[in-house]
Design a protein around this motif. Structure first.
Motif, mmCIF file in Angstrom:
data_model
loop_
_atom_site.group_PDB
_atom_site.id
_atom_site.type_symbol
_atom_site.label_atom_id
_atom_site.label_comp_id
_atom_site.label_asym_id
_atom_site.label_seq_id
_atom_site.Cartn_x
_atom_site.Cartn_y
_atom_site.Cartn_z
ATOM 1 N N THR A 1 0.815 -1.210 0.000
ATOM 2 C CA THR A 1 0.000 0.000 0.000
ATOM 3 C C THR A 1 0.854 1.268 0.000
ATOM 4 O OG1 THR A 1 -0.200 -0.172 2.411
ATOM 5 C CG2 THR A 1 -2.029 -1.015 1.095
ATOM 6 N N ARG A 2 2.127 1.117 0.325
ATOM 7 C CA ARG A 2 3.026 2.276 0.275
ATOM 8 C C ARG A 2 4.313 1.884 -0.446
ATOM 9 N NH1 ARG A 2 3.430 5.649 5.720
ATOM 10 N NH2 ARG A 2 4.241 7.141 4.181
ATOM 11 N N PRO A 3 4.197 1.609 -1.741
ATOM 12 C CA PRO A 3 5.367 1.168 -2.508
ATOM 13 C C PRO A 3 6.472 2.209 -2.487
ATOM 14 C CG PRO A 3 3.571 1.799 -3.970
ATOM 15 C CD PRO A 3 3.006 1.763 -2.584
ATOM 16 N N LYS A 4 7.676 1.698 -2.457
ATOM 17 C CA LYS A 4 8.911 2.487 -2.445
ATOM 18 C C LYS A 4 9.226 3.093 -1.073
ATOM 19 C CE LYS A 4 8.712 3.528 -7.374
ATOM 20 N NZ LYS A 4 9.522 2.369 -7.734
ATOM 21 N N LYS A 5 8.286 3.052 -0.134
ATOM 22 C CA LYS A 5 8.602 3.495 1.233
ATOM 23 C C LYS A 5 9.432 2.421 1.915
ATOM 24 C CE LYS A 5 6.633 3.856 5.860
ATOM 25 N NZ LYS A 5 7.714 4.696 6.406
ATOM 26 N N THR A 6 10.495 2.838 2.576
ATOM 27 C CA THR A 6 11.288 1.895 3.347
ATOM 28 C C THR A 6 10.702 1.769 4.748
ATOM 29 O OG1 THR A 6 13.314 2.412 2.139
ATOM 30 C CG2 THR A 6 13.563 1.391 4.299
ATOM 31 N N PHE A 7 10.253 0.559 5.090
ATOM 32 C CA PHE A 7 9.720 0.286 6.422
ATOM 33 C C PHE A 7 10.840 -0.236 7.313
ATOM 34 C CE2 PHE A 7 5.840 0.331 4.015
ATOM 35 C CZ PHE A 7 4.842 0.692 4.907
ATOM 36 N N THR A 8 10.954 0.328 8.493
ATOM 37 C CA THR A 8 11.904 -0.214 9.455
ATOM 38 C C THR A 8 11.357 -1.524 9.998
ATOM 39 O OG1 THR A 8 10.917 0.877 11.370
ATOM 40 C CG2 THR A 8 12.573 2.125 10.120
ATOM 41 N N ARG A 9 12.226 -2.314 10.595
ATOM 42 C CA ARG A 9 11.769 -3.564 11.209
ATOM 43 C C ARG A 9 10.773 -3.277 12.336
ATOM 44 N NH1 ARG A 9 16.989 -4.364 9.577
ATOM 45 N NH2 ARG A 9 17.408 -6.330 8.464
ATOM 46 N N GLU A 10 10.992 -2.186 13.060
ATOM 47 C CA GLU A 10 10.079 -1.828 14.152
ATOM 48 C C GLU A 10 8.687 -1.530 13.614
ATOM 49 O OE1 GLU A 10 13.075 -0.600 13.745
ATOM 50 O OE2 GLU A 10 14.208 -1.061 15.578
ATOM 51 N N GLU A 11 8.611 -0.803 12.484
ATOM 52 C CA GLU A 11 7.311 -0.491 11.897
ATOM 53 C C GLU A 11 6.581 -1.749 11.455
ATOM 54 O OE1 GLU A 11 7.755 3.898 9.849
ATOM 55 O OE2 GLU A 11 8.843 2.234 8.923
ATOM 56 N N LEU A 12 7.301 -2.666 10.826
ATOM 57 C CA LEU A 12 6.673 -3.909 10.369
ATOM 58 C C LEU A 12 6.278 -4.789 11.545
ATOM 59 C CD1 LEU A 12 8.915 -4.739 7.268
ATOM 60 C CD2 LEU A 12 6.576 -3.835 7.276
ATOM 61 N N LEU A 13 7.038 -4.727 12.611
ATOM 62 C CA LEU A 13 6.693 -5.492 13.810
ATOM 63 C C LEU A 13 5.363 -5.005 14.378
ATOM 64 C CD1 LEU A 13 7.936 -7.720 15.626
ATOM 65 C CD2 LEU A 13 8.813 -5.893 17.081
ATOM 66 N N HIS A 14 5.174 -3.698 14.390
ATOM 67 C CA HIS A 14 3.924 -3.132 14.896
ATOM 68 C C HIS A 14 2.741 -3.431 13.976
ATOM 69 C CE1 HIS A 14 6.358 0.029 17.358
ATOM 70 N NE2 HIS A 14 6.275 -1.144 17.974
ATOM 71 N N VAL A 15 3.034 -3.579 12.689
ATOM 72 C CA VAL A 15 1.983 -3.900 11.720
ATOM 73 C C VAL A 15 1.432 -5.308 11.949
ATOM 74 C CG1 VAL A 15 1.614 -4.498 9.286
ATOM 75 C CG2 VAL A 15 2.668 -2.315 9.883
ATOM 76 N N ALA A 16 2.314 -6.260 12.172
ATOM 77 C CA ALA A 16 1.912 -7.668 12.190
ATOM 78 C C ALA A 16 1.744 -8.269 13.578
ATOM 79 C CB ALA A 16 2.926 -8.499 11.399
#
Length: 225
Positions: A165-180
């Motif tokens: 949903t946000r192509p080309k944005k770099t997600f940190t591991r912390e952000e992805l952890l909060h997502v899932a």
């Protein structure tokens, strides 16, 4: 699921085109009569029309011209006539694209994909995310790429949903952890690397162009291209 109206006086051609399109998630309505085709278009439930030119009674040019009086639905003309005047006539009557018979299956599907990518899709906005040739289905938790489908786990789905949903944005591991994962659940940050690795393996095994779409940004996290 988007609905495509196929209009051709040859039933064999209708069946063949339907065979090409169904594996890509399209629903097809087949019609051999121009007047009846216009009635179907008037319902407003058609996403695209594949329209043969040479038909008895009302030909494809006439159908296209009449349809343009009440709808902007994309129309792709199909014809064995490939001269420049025929091409110009088709475009002047309101056609959006033109494919000459005999056509290659891949070309037909690519033209349909390209045309529909330009059009808003309320159905997809409700339960699916479309990014280029990828469709992430929120109802089935699956990812589609052309005719390829894979079933995702819940965690994989949340990760892909954030990335796509946000192509080309770099997600940190912390952000992805909060997502899932739940905010109140302690999970090691490196769990993300493990899930991304498994996701990459699943995509690669099923023929998805994983090296082109899921990138590692060293020292930061991941992004979808």
């Amino acid at each position: 699921m988007r609905t495509i109206l196929l209009v051709d006086d040859e039933q064999r051609m209708l069946d063949l085109i339907e065979l090409f399109l169904i594996p890509h998630g399209y629903r097809c309505i087949k019609e051999t009569d121009g007047e009846k085709a216009l009635d179907i278009i008037r319902t407003g439930k058609i996403s695209l029309v594949l329209l043969d030119v040479m038909m008895p009674g009302m030909n494809g040019w006439e159908v296209c011209e009449k349809a343009r009086q009440f709808t902007d639905v994309p129309i792709i003309m199909l014809t064995a006539r490939s001269t420049k005047p025929d091409l110009v006539k088709g475009l002047e009557t309101g056609a959006d694209d033109y494919i000459t018979k005999p056509f290659d299956e891949r070309e037909l599907v690519a033209r349909v994909h390209a045309m529909l990518r330009r059009m808003p899709n309320e159905e997809n906005e409700n339960h699916a995310i479309v990014n280029g040739d990828f469709i992430l289905d929120r109802e089935t938790y699956s990812l589609q790429y052309f005719e390829l489908h894979i079933q995702l786990t819940l965690k994989e789905f949340y990760l892909v949903e954030a990335l796509i949903t946000r192509p080309k944005k770099t997600f940190t591991r912390e952000e992805l952890l909060h997502v899932a994962w739940d905010f109140n659940t302690y999970t090691d940050i490196r769990t993300i690397d493990s899930h991304i690795r498994n996701l990459r393996d699943k995509l690669k095994t099923n023929g998805f162009p994983v090296e082109e779409i899921l990138k590692t940004v060293w020292g930061i996290g991941y992004k979808w291209m």
